[in-house]
Write a protein that holds these residues in place. Structure first.
Motif, PDB file in Angstrom:
ATOM      1  N   TRP A 453      -0.260  31.608  -3.745  1.00  0.00           N
ATOM      2  CA  TRP A 453      -1.363  31.913  -2.595  1.00  0.00           C
ATOM      3  C   TRP A 453      -2.206  33.345  -2.813  1.00  0.00           C
ATOM      4  O   TRP A 453      -3.259  33.573  -2.755  1.00  0.00           O
ATOM      5  N   TRP A 456      -4.515  33.065  -5.858  1.00  0.00           N
ATOM      6  CA  TRP A 456      -5.650  32.155  -5.717  1.00  0.00           C
ATOM      7  C   TRP A 456      -6.650  33.025  -4.912  1.00  0.00           C
ATOM      8  O   TRP A 456      -7.685  33.181  -5.208  1.00  0.00           O
ATOM      9  N   PHE A 457      -6.155  33.761  -3.716  1.00  0.00           N
ATOM     10  CA  PHE A 457      -6.870  34.527  -2.840  1.00  0.00           C
ATOM     11  C   PHE A 457      -7.850  35.552  -3.833  1.00  0.00           C
ATOM     12  O   PHE A 457      -8.878  35.848  -3.648  1.00  0.00           O
ATOM     13  N   GLY A 461     -11.332  35.430  -5.040  1.00  0.00           N
ATOM     14  CA  GLY A 461     -12.242  36.498  -4.102  1.00  0.00           C
ATOM     15  C   GLY A 461     -12.697  37.478  -5.325  1.00  0.00           C
ATOM     16  O   GLY A 461     -13.822  37.924  -5.036  1.00  0.00           O
ATOM     17  N   ALA A 503     -11.581  38.373   0.672  1.00  0.00           N
ATOM     18  CA  ALA A 503     -10.750  37.431   0.285  1.00  0.00           C
ATOM     19  C   ALA A 503      -9.685  38.157  -0.500  1.00  0.00           C
ATOM     20  O   ALA A 503      -8.467  37.843  -0.403  1.00  0.00           O
ATOM     21  N   GLY A 507      -5.636  38.241  -0.235  1.00  0.00           N
ATOM     22  CA  GLY A 507      -4.708  38.248  -1.256  1.00  0.00           C
ATOM     23  C   GLY A 507      -3.578  39.502  -1.720  1.00  0.00           C
ATOM     24  O   GLY A 507      -2.448  39.253  -1.636  1.00  0.00           O
TER      25      GLY A 507
END
Lengths: 653, 291
Positions: A453, A456-457, A461, A503, A507
């Protein structure tokens, strides 16, 4: 008295945002003090951490500091992006914005990326090359405490006295007293000078460690690639940092003692600073990037379950990049009128760096070719790195094209480019290394699901933040402007960029949460070799004992531990081979030395010369008394080591 | 499958129309670097396009190779791709991988060197217009030594005539940038740097400082009005007769920290710009009167 208070607390440190930050820092400090007192941990803190000379613990302290600084630098970044989200923003005023982009850049380079890299050097290098510590353990601790107190000094600026505000490059004459009264720039100059001493010492330390302390049989060409990258990085640090030292020292003399090296009046020559700064500054880029390259070389081989492709070419490109990096500095100021011949030379030398870098990219890809790619979080960062870095490298070549640079210089195209390589190259690499070596540092795994997670953020981002900035550059948006009007066509792209920045922030928060969560809930690494690794650090328990290797290993091949495993060895050791081990003894001297530098630095920042001299006296006394400290070793008896290894289940017979 | 294709094509058409529309309309004009209005900006853009194209090919090649590799060799059950854990090099392949970046660099380096030299010289045949530029805290002062006039925060230039900007500063460093006419150059105290630009089409272009110089630097924006030569002469003549005279005191007022509006002057005091012809030496500081 009123004058002193005005100097200590100018209006710039009394804005609501600063007061809020002060309050939260105060609360955090009080909480830490309370916990340490409540659980009687002061002695533990002193014995186990503050006075330690163990490279593994120093590495962990660097790491914690780097993550705290990543938080500070990241909050700065979000404040900048918030201000720029819409035209005519009112979130920050011009002075405030100038301070924040200055501290953002300075902190990210000197107090985030550098310590993060030194953290991974400290944690992995001695274990990888089969050593029990670095060559100069006490100096290693000195480096850390100089960095830590310099970071404290630099960060103090927004609480007391005011932040620097001339950009992380601090070009004169803007940094001269005439244009920049107040103590902010003094903080910048002196804090960087102190941490710079630490950095040079670290460079020497790891150069000697790698050249002199490798396991028996580990020739240079059998070293893991990360050790190679640490070796060339150390040499870069040693030869590049003195130029920065000079640039900072001359500016300091101008500001504090009225000399005129870079002033407008009396024959000063500001461009000389720019030369000195980038003679350090461009090698610095590779001081940050090469360790990341080294990390990727380890990670890609491990998680492709395959030998590194083109080892000799990889080493050759590291060395080529190192040498070339000293010959490209003028590309940071093609537009300062050096003339066509000079610009053409530096344009081409810059493009040449693309060749070894391209070779490395291809070699990483061909390391994966014919392997079995496991997409762990550490490997995901590597997989995100390759396309990101290729794009960043391509725009770098576009900037090396001199006439093109005349249009790109100081625009958001440049901003997008260097974030593309510094985040896509360095930060992705550091996160990859963080996930890769975390079990070795702490003995537990990081949660992979949460890690994905965070990944990917952060990666999405990143692209959402920086791709629009290339377009903004083509639309003529220039760096370091705190606001812009309607009607330039910049609004939408800026808004998108700001969304991306948030974003990335999410993260980062997930990552930190995941670290805490994993500490409480995640499985322990009892094998010492959770990734089925290839290099010697994975032959040790996680975390490694104080002495690292009960018996020093002997190496015959590259990927030493992998080959040992192929030959059926387990890392268990016969009891009779265990002998007592000499280890360096803990000492408060590095901490006190850092503290003295801090006092001296604070005195210099405010031109309180009595304080500065007292601090330097402290430095002198501590150094001299350190020379006569003959009790700097202790011996771990063989019996204790046997007991310890047996408890870890690693003793044969 | 057919359904998917159908959906895609339906999406694709409006997308293409909108994108082309945005790029071709007024919105595209805002990409100032991509919208050159003079020979310098045009040749810079041409070189940017050449490099971007070459780099695009490289990026595409690497991305495809990378994607194929990752997809083909993922660790999943039943993957039948060959597993060759000890394969660690291939002379021939490594030579090719070395040769690709070398060729690309050569392809880019040759025109780079040519253009770097070409843009460093004024075109030899024409008499340039000289404009002496001084960046101040936080405004631009423009002086026309031949015409004898001076302006603040705007310039008028004739179309089709090369303009030689002589840049200096009486302040921290700035850069002088008019993206639609060409790339930037620093204005520094103690030095005079030349920058040659030219406008081919009448119009108003914006310029700004691209180098941070302190609190008010964001306001260092100016306008360039390009007009036919006859109109330019009339403008200069008009200034000489109607605009006020710049006294030394006016000059000092400009030195004071602060922003300024557009201003015009019919004449300016000698010695306020240090060109070689004005007796400038590289000692620096001679023209700086700190307030």
């Amino acid at each position: 008295m009123a004058q002193l208070i005005a100097k200590l607390f100018p209006s710039t440190v009394l804005r609501p945002m600063e007061i809020g930050a002060d309050a939260s820092i105060l609360l955090a400090v009080l909480a830490v003090v309370y916990i340490l007192t409540r659980y009687r941990k002061w002695g533990w803190l002193w014995r186990e951490w503050i006075t330690t000379v163990d490279h593994k613990k120093i590495g962990i302290m660097y790491l914690i500091a780097a993550i705290v600084m990543l938080f500070r630098g990241g909050v700065d970044a979000l404040m900048l992006r918030t201000q720029l989200a819409l035209p005519n923003g009112h979130f920050l005023g011009p002075e405030h914005y100038n301070e924040i982009f200055t501290t953002h850049g300075t902190i990210m380079v000197f107090f985030m990326a550098m310590p993060f890299i030194f953290a991974l050097f400290n944690i992995a290098i001695p274990l990888m090359i089969g050593a029990r510590d670095v060559a100069f353990p006490k100096l290693n601790a000195i480096s850390f405490w100089l960095f830590a107190f310099a970071a404290l000094l630099f960060n103090m600026s927004f609480v007391v006295g005011g932040s620097p505000n001339a950009g992380w490059t601090a070009y004169p004459p803007l940094t001269e007293l005439h244009f920049n009264p107040g103590v902010g720039e003094n903080y910048y100059l002196i804090a960087l000078q102190i941490t710079g001493i630490g950095s040079i010492a670290t460079g020497i330390n790891f150069l000697v460690t790698i050249l002199r302390m490798r396991a028996k049989g580990m020739s240079l060409m059998k070293m893991p690639l990360f050790a190679w990258s640490a070796l060339v990085t150390s040499s870069l640090v040693i030869f590049a940092f003195p130029a920065l030292t000079i640039a900072l020292a001359l500016t300091m003399l101008d500001r504090l003692f009225g000399s005129t090296f870079f002033t407008i009046a009396h024959g000063g020559m500001p461009m000389m600073y720019v030369n000195l700064f980038w003679i350090w500054g461009h090698p610095e880029v590779y001081i940050l990037a090469l360790p990341a390259f080294g990390i990727f070389s380890e990670v890609v081989a491990t998680f492709s379950r395959k030998r590194l492709f083109g080892y000799a070419a990889m080493v050759g490109s590291l060395v080529a990049i190192t040498l070339l990096s000293y010959g490209v500095w003028v590309h940071h100021f093609f537009t300062m009128g050096a003339g066509a011949a000079v610009n053409a030379f530096f344009g081409i030398s810059t493009m040449l760096i693309a060749i070894p870098t391209g070779v490395k990219i291809f070699n990483w890809i061909f390391t994966m070719w014919g392997g079995r790619i496991k997409t762990t979080v550490a490997m995901l960062w590597q997989l995100a790195f390759i396309p990101t870095f290729v794009v960043g490298g391509a725009t770098g070549v576009m900037l090396a094209v001199v006439p093109g640079d005349y249009q790109f210089h100081n625009s958001y195209f440049l901003i997008a480019h260097f974030h593309n390589v510094l985040i896509g190259g360095v930060v992705f690499g550091l996160f990859s290394g963080l996930y890769y070596w975390w079990p070795k540092m702490f003995g537990y795994m990081l949660n992979e699901r949460q890690g994905k997670w965070a990944f990917w953020f952060f990666v999405i981002g990143f692209w959402v933040t920086f791709f629009p900035q290339y377009l903004l550059g083509l639309k003529g948006m220039t760096r370091r402007i705190y606001t812009y009007p309607h009607g330039m066509g910049w609004t939408l792209l800026n808004l998108i960029s700001t969304v991306g920045a948030y974003a990335m922030g999410i993260g980062f928060i997930i990552l930190v949460y995941s670290v805490v969560y994993s500490w409480r809930h995640q499985e322990r690494d009892l094998t010492g070799d959770p990734w089925d690794g290839r290099t010697l650090e994975w032959s040790l328990p996680s975390p490694a004992p104080e002495y690292n290797f009960a018996v020093l290993p002997e190496v015959t091949e590259r990927d030493a531990w992998w080959e040992m495993k192929q030959a059926g060895k387990t890392g268990r050791i016969p009891a009779k081979d265990v002998h007592s081990i000499h280890m360096p003894r803990n000492t408060p001297m590095p901490f006190l030395l850092g503290l003295s530098f801090f006092v001296a630095g604070l005195g210099a920042v405010f031109s309180w010369w009595y304080v500065a001299v007292a601090g330097m006296m402290g430095v002198f006394i501590i150094l001299v008394s350190g020379w006569f400290d003959y009790h700097d070793h202790h011996e771990i008896p063989a019996e204790e080591i046997r007991r310890n290894e047996a408890a870890l289940g690693r003793l044969e017979g | 499958m057919a359904y998917h294709r159908y959906r895609w094509s339906r999406l694709l058409l409006p997308l293409t129309v909108v994108t082309t529309g945005l790029l071709a309309s007024g919105c595209g004009k805002q990409f100032v670097v991509l919208d050159p209005q003079g020979p310098v900006a045009r040749s810079e853009l041409h070189l940017i396009e050449t490099t971007a194209m070459a780099m695009g090919v490289v990026v595409l090649f690497v991305l495809v190779l990378f994607a194929v590799t990752v997809l083909k060799f993922r660790d999943r059950p039943g993957n039948r791709a060959p597993y060759i854990p000890n394969w660690s090099g291939s002379r021939r392949l490594e030579f090719v991988l070395f040769a690709i970046p070398v060729l690309i660099v050569v392809y880019i380096a040759v025109p780079t060197v040519q253009q770097t030299y070409a843009l460093d010289r004024l075109p030899p045949t024409k008499h340039p217009l000289i404009i002496d530029v001084t960046s101040l805290d936080y405004k631009w002062l423009f002086q026309y030594p031949k015409q004898g006039v001076a302006t603040v925060n705007y310039i008028d230039v004739p179309v089709g005539v090369p303009v030689l900007f002589e840049l200096t500063a009486n302040s921290p460093m700035n850069t002088f940038w008019i993206p639609q006419l060409g790339g930037m150059e620093y204005s520094m105290p103690g030095r005079v740097l030349p920058l040659y630009l030219q406008a081919d089409k009448a119009g108003v272009y914006w310029g700004r400082s691209a180098n941070f110089s302190g609190r008010g630097f964001v306001h260092m924006v100016f306008h360039v009005k390009a007009m036919p030569p006859a109109e330019f002469s009339r403008w200069a003549q008009g200034l000489r007769t109607t605009a006020p005279h710049m006294s030394m005191q006016d000059y000092r007022q400009l030195l004071a920290v602060g922003t300024a509006r557009e201003e015009s002057f019919s004449a300016y005091p000698a010695g306020t710009f240090p060109t070689a012809t004005h007796g400038f030496t590289l000692k620096g500081g001679m023209y700086l009167e700190p307030n």
